[in-house]
Design an enzyme around this catalytic site. Structure first.
Site, PDB file in Angstrom:
ATOM      1  N   ASP A 159      38.599  43.643  41.391  1.00 34.02           N
ATOM      2  CA  ASP A 159      39.745  44.569  41.979  1.00 34.02           C
ATOM      3  C   ASP A 159      39.230  44.529  43.390  1.00 34.02           C
ATOM      4  O   ASP A 159      38.212  45.055  43.761  1.00 34.02           O
ATOM      5  CB  ASP A 159      39.661  45.809  41.324  1.00 34.02           C
ATOM      6  N   HIS A 160      39.973  43.778  44.385  1.00 31.19           N
ATOM      7  CA  HIS A 160      39.434  43.282  45.687  1.00 31.19           C
ATOM      8  C   HIS A 160      39.528  44.443  46.397  1.00 31.19           C
ATOM      9  O   HIS A 160      38.758  44.595  47.540  1.00 31.19           O
ATOM     10  CB  HIS A 160      40.384  42.205  46.394  1.00 31.19           C
ATOM     11  N   HIS A 178      43.994  49.535  41.443  1.00 29.89           N
ATOM     12  CA  HIS A 178      43.560  49.730  42.637  1.00 29.89           C
ATOM     13  C   HIS A 178      43.338  51.243  42.982  1.00 29.89           C
ATOM     14  O   HIS A 178      42.199  51.918  43.267  1.00 29.89           O
ATOM     15  CB  HIS A 178      44.477  49.144  43.739  1.00 29.89           C
TER      16      HIS A 178
END
Ligand code: NAP
Length: 493
Positions: A178-179, A241
């Site tokens: 999950d960047h 996110h």
């Protein structure tokens, strides 16, 4: 001050989907930066894998173009680019057939170095790739699997996917990316909370009034209609996110920064989220869909006009009043919202502290504004603590709100790295702290699924909003009903 770069051990990174959009825009530029900073030893290899027939030379040319397009000119050095391109290889492999697997196996050889398989391909072939890697004997003790969102479409599909990849890779070998977790500001949130004695004593319902998490985009559908219309804002942004950010704000101090210590605490937060179902969904959530309007100064069509058949009830905006039901957060709402075609591209976390219990200042001092910690993730990463000070000068005691800038980016001679740079090398280091564990992903779906079902059951429709605004007025009412406002309204921008 400068940061030090410690090289990671030599690795083989196999990027399935090495010619796709994600590889071009994010993975190749990120790996280039790490190589250019001397963190990647020359014997490491980055192997692009996709169905297209392509020579290694052609793949290197593709990567060169990706660097030209996505790395700033002053960060491109021809010697570093040549050094990086020399590490690149390409194999034509079809995840859905036997084609190319023997070639990939031959290229990888018998080396026992760290081997990472990055699945930058559509989620429908994740399981098949894992199975073929297993069948070809390509998975060793030092192998890792990196999977991108979406991890499932709901709890059942996420569970199924986790089960399948879990047959071939141990949980300690699976890196669910999950960047957002790789962003400097997100890590700074952990540093602020747990490396300072200042915040933690007031990080609770006694001192915090509420929390806001906004992920706003100005973009519309772009070329993602097929995926997005099946997904909607809640699956695309909230399940991953936004809930990850909420966890980092709300979690208890972990015993250490070790992956499982942090992930255990995040999991507890997800489990403490107050369920939203048919009985309260209309009070706690707002769905929206943009109509025609303006974005970045130009007229843009509405969502339905961008779809081939012009029909859909998919939400392009969602606002949720979430509650974490535990001692620390009882009575503190977490207002979450995300949407496309909003007024501004911004991702931020706002920690709104309570006002002082009693003001000693008269009306001439002006309004006392309660303290607010602002953690901005996009477009520029920044951390600011809003405080009240005396307006400087010989006049009377007039108060003013100012931001204590706590970003300190300028104090360090270091470029702000993209989140993928850190995450890609954390995979090689075997550090899972910033990756989602299986039970976290499933716990997030366990909270999200009933919201989606409740929308269906109660027939809660999307409210229209004009492209270029902050979403439907009902989202403003969601917060104002509690006597509060969204951050940008108060800030006046
Ligand atoms: P994309 O541009 O469509 O690229 C897909 C890549 O997969 C291409 O290299 C394609 O090359 C390859 N591929 C497709 N089928 C294959 C098969 N059967 N065997 C081997 N390779 C195959 O997609 P993308 O936007 O890069 O997205 C990739 C993944 O990352 C998706 O899961 C997406 O949800 C996720 N993701 C993307 C972004 C982003 O910014 N793009 C952000 C977050 C998550 P060939 O056609 O030559 O095989």
């Amino acid at each position: 001050m400068t940061s030090q770069f410690i090289p990671v051990e030599p690795f083989d990174y196999v990027v399935f989907g090495g010619t796709g959009d994600l590889a071009e825009r994010k993975l190749i530029p990120a790996l280039y930066h790490r190589a250019a900073d001397g963190q990647v030893l020359p014997s490491s290899r980055i192997i692009g894998a996709a169905r297209a027939e392509m020579s290694t030379e052609a793949f290197r040319e593709f990567a060169r173009q990706a660097i030209v397009a996505h790395v700033k000119p002053d960060e491109r050095r021809s010697d570093k680019i040549e050094f990086f391109l020399g590490m690149l290889h390409y194999v034509s492999v079809d995840a859905a057939s036997e084609r190319g697997w023997a070639e990939l196996k031959a290229l990888l050889g018998e080396d026992d170095r760290v081997r990472a398989f990055y699945l930058a391909v559509g989620p429908t072939i994740f399981a098949e790739i894992a199975a073929r890697l297993g069948a070809c004997g390509l998975i060793g003790a030092d192998s890792r699997l990196v999977v991108e969102k979406p991890i499932g479409h709901d709890l059942a599909s996420a569970h199924e996917l986790n089960l399948t990849i879990g047959r071939y890779f141990g949980e300690n070998q699976i890196f669910r990316i999950d960047h957002y977790l790789g962003k400097e500001t997100v890590q700074n949130l952990m540093a602020l909370r747990f490396a300072n004695a200042l915040y933690e004593p007031i990080w609770n319902s006694a001192h915090i009034d509420h929390v806001q998490i906004t992920v706003a985009e100005t973009l519309g559908l772009e070329a993602r209609a097929g995926y997005y219309d099946r997904s909607g804002a809640i699956r695309d942004m909230v399940q991953n996110h936004i809930l990850q950010l909420l966890c980092l704000v709300a979690m208890e101090p972990p015993a250490s920064i070790a992956a499982d210590a942090v992930r255990d605490e995040k999991l507890k937060v997800l489990r403490a989220l107050k369920p939203i179902d048919a009985s309260n969904v209309a009070d706690m959530t707002v769905r929206g869909q943009y109509g025609a309007g303006a974005a970045d100064g130009a007229a843009v069509p509405g969502y339905l006009e961008e779809l081939a058949d012009g029909k859909s009830d998919t939400e392009t905006f969602v606002a949720i009043k979430a509650e974490v039901e535990n001692w620390r957060w009882a009575g503190v709402p977490f207002y979450l919202r995300t949407g496309k075609r909003l007024a501004q591209r911004v991702s931020e976390i706002i920690i709104q502290f309570k006002p002082v219990p009693h003001s000693i200042f008269g009306p001439e001092a002006g309004r006392l504004i309660a303290n607010r910690l602002v953690l901005r993730l996009q477009p520029d990463e920044a951390v600011g603590q809003m405080i009240m000070i005396k307006d400087p000068g010989p006049g009377g005691m007039r108060l003013r709100q100012v931001a204590l800038d706590m970003s300190f980016a300028d104090s360090f001679a270091v470029r702000a790295p993209d989140a993928y740079e850190r995450l890609l090398l954390d995979v090689i280091r075997g550090n899972q702290t910033l990756f989602m564990r299986r039970d976290e992903v499933e716990a997030a779906w366990r909270w999200i699924d009933p919201i989606i079902s409740a929308w269906r059951e109660t027939g809660l429709k999307c409210r229209k909003y004009t492209a270029g605004t902050w979403g439907p007025s009902a989202a403003i009412a969601l917060v104002e009903r509690d006597g509060r406002t969204w951050h940008e309204e108060e800030a006046g921008d």
